[in-house]
Design a protein around this motif. Sequence first.
Motif, PDB file in Angstrom:
ATOM      1  N   PRO A 324       7.042  -8.371  -5.118  1.00  0.00           N
ATOM      2  CA  PRO A 324       8.139  -8.327  -6.109  1.00  0.00           C
ATOM      3  C   PRO A 324       8.871  -6.993  -6.067  1.00  0.00           C
ATOM      4  O   PRO A 324       8.306  -5.954  -5.712  1.00  0.00           O
ATOM      5  N   GLU A 325      10.145  -7.034  -6.431  1.00  0.00           N
ATOM      6  CA  GLU A 325      10.962  -5.837  -6.402  1.00  0.00           C
ATOM      7  C   GLU A 325      10.466  -4.797  -7.405  1.00  0.00           C
ATOM      8  O   GLU A 325      10.592  -3.586  -7.176  1.00  0.00           O
ATOM      9  N   ASP A 326       9.908  -5.242  -8.527  1.00  0.00           N
ATOM     10  CA  ASP A 326       9.457  -4.305  -9.545  1.00  0.00           C
ATOM     11  C   ASP A 326       7.975  -3.949  -9.396  1.00  0.00           C
ATOM     12  O   ASP A 326       7.336  -3.496 -10.346  1.00  0.00           O
ATOM     13  N   ALA A 327       7.407  -4.169  -8.194  1.00  0.00           N
ATOM     14  CA  ALA A 327       5.995  -3.861  -7.975  1.00  0.00           C
ATOM     15  C   ALA A 327       5.757  -2.361  -8.021  1.00  0.00           C
ATOM     16  O   ALA A 327       6.667  -1.554  -7.745  1.00  0.00           O
ATOM     17  N   ASP A 328       4.544  -1.987  -8.368  1.00  0.00           N
ATOM     18  CA  ASP A 328       4.176  -0.578  -8.438  1.00  0.00           C
ATOM     19  C   ASP A 328       4.329   0.075  -7.065  1.00  0.00           C
ATOM     20  O   ASP A 328       4.001  -0.521  -6.032  1.00  0.00           O
ATOM     21  N   GLY A 329       4.837   1.313  -7.058  1.00  0.00           N
ATOM     22  CA  GLY A 329       5.073   2.000  -5.787  1.00  0.00           C
ATOM     23  C   GLY A 329       3.805   2.247  -5.006  1.00  0.00           C
ATOM     24  O   GLY A 329       3.786   2.129  -3.758  1.00  0.00           O
ATOM     25  N   ALA A 330       2.715   2.571  -5.694  1.00  0.00           N
ATOM     26  CA  ALA A 330       1.452   2.805  -5.001  1.00  0.00           C
ATOM     27  C   ALA A 330       0.936   1.527  -4.343  1.00  0.00           C
ATOM     28  O   ALA A 330       0.436   1.544  -3.207  1.00  0.00           O
ATOM     29  N   TRP A 331       1.067   0.416  -5.042  1.00  0.00           N
ATOM     30  CA  TRP A 331       0.639  -0.862  -4.465  1.00  0.00           C
ATOM     31  C   TRP A 331       1.492  -1.245  -3.269  1.00  0.00           C
ATOM     32  O   TRP A 331       0.981  -1.731  -2.249  1.00  0.00           O
ATOM     33  N   ARG A 332       2.803  -1.026  -3.368  1.00  0.00           N
ATOM     34  CA  ARG A 332       3.689  -1.344  -2.252  1.00  0.00           C
ATOM     35  C   ARG A 332       3.333  -0.505  -1.023  1.00  0.00           C
ATOM     36  O   ARG A 332       3.312  -1.016   0.108  1.00  0.00           O
ATOM     37  N   ALA A 333       3.020   0.760  -1.232  1.00  0.00           N
ATOM     38  CA  ALA A 333       2.653   1.622  -0.099  1.00  0.00           C
ATOM     39  C   ALA A 333       1.348   1.162   0.545  1.00  0.00           C
ATOM     40  O   ALA A 333       1.216   1.176   1.776  1.00  0.00           O
TER      41      ALA A 333
END
Length: 409
Positions: A324-333
Amino acid sequence: MNAAHLVEMAMRSVGNSGCVVELALAWTVTSRPYISGTRGLARWSGMGDQAVRQAVAQDRQVSRHGLIWTRTRGTSSATVEEREDMELRFQSNTRTGHRSYPSNYPPLVDQEALGDLALMEGRKELLRGNAVTSARISERAQEVLVNGMKTLSRLTELGCLREPGQILTMLDPGLDLWAEINGAKPQHVAVEPLGRRAWHLAVLSGLEDVTLSVSDIEGLLGLSKRGAQDLLARMTKANPLTVSKVREGRTFVYKINWASNFRWSGDFWDNAYDRANLRKARAARDKAVQETSARRGTPAGWIAFRLSTASPKRDEYLAENPIPEDADGAWRALVEAGDELALYEYLRAQEAEAGPVPSTPAVLVESAREGTSRSPLQRWPAQDSPASAAVSPELLAEMRKRVVAGLYA
């Protein structure tokens, strides 16, 4: 280690070919009491998981041949703690009122008594007390058994620094040497195995050089004549130095060179330390695979695997389930890096922070009522329905007509 238990289980296996699997498990848990779990017991006793489960009894019961007492059997589960819960112990007749031998059979109490008994000239009295043994084995087989028990009574530690420890290491049923393999030898097996029956004979012989006839082997192991001949043929094919055929009068006997091949003092010494290291290396790799399977059997482990580069369908899964676009930045990384262990640790930390799942919804309702910070629920005042939500009586009447017309159509 109590060597009396090794002697006892060996004596109780004389003439009983059906107890070899139980004997291997009892030998393993006696020499390595720290081993537990279905897969751990299977790995260190040299057999499959299914064979272990078929041999052991239910919780707090004794196995079919009376050699194993099941403390806990364990369950089939994705949770490693439940799956690795099997614990076995050797069921010794020296500490139970239900003995498997007659009352005139001298109890095996401790190593010191066994050592003195083995040195006595009248050692055969120990055998005469066992009706099964005395009825089936010959005088020569009794002599072999006496010397074998004398050797086993000295095996009090596992290791390769001294000869007793080296003997006990070589008699470990999990070594490649004693593997029961039908057909072609697998690549991970270092040598041509002698088989489980050969291990049983080596235990009863105390890994000493012995001379036996086919009928002697029949009585010691409880095999048929054909079975004893097949065992000798297999041992000769696997290692020609192990068995040699010798004429004795009008018959033939077989000299089995256990000590000459598998003990330090032998002429063709085979290092037990190297064999044990091979098994330990395979056990370490096997344990790593099992830990990975157990981790991926949990919700956090399965999600981490699907999103990591270890999954061959990672790109396909992400295409169908984009982040999702609003996902947490740490999780996306973490997802972009694809490190399975890092993803797993992150999800486990999130689970620990959220706490356990409540058993009933009442906990969440009470938390929302008190306005605690642990629950995202908030109390909102009741609101009237907007006027646009009201339905006119004319529309309701028209809808009722359509429903009735449909029922009688």
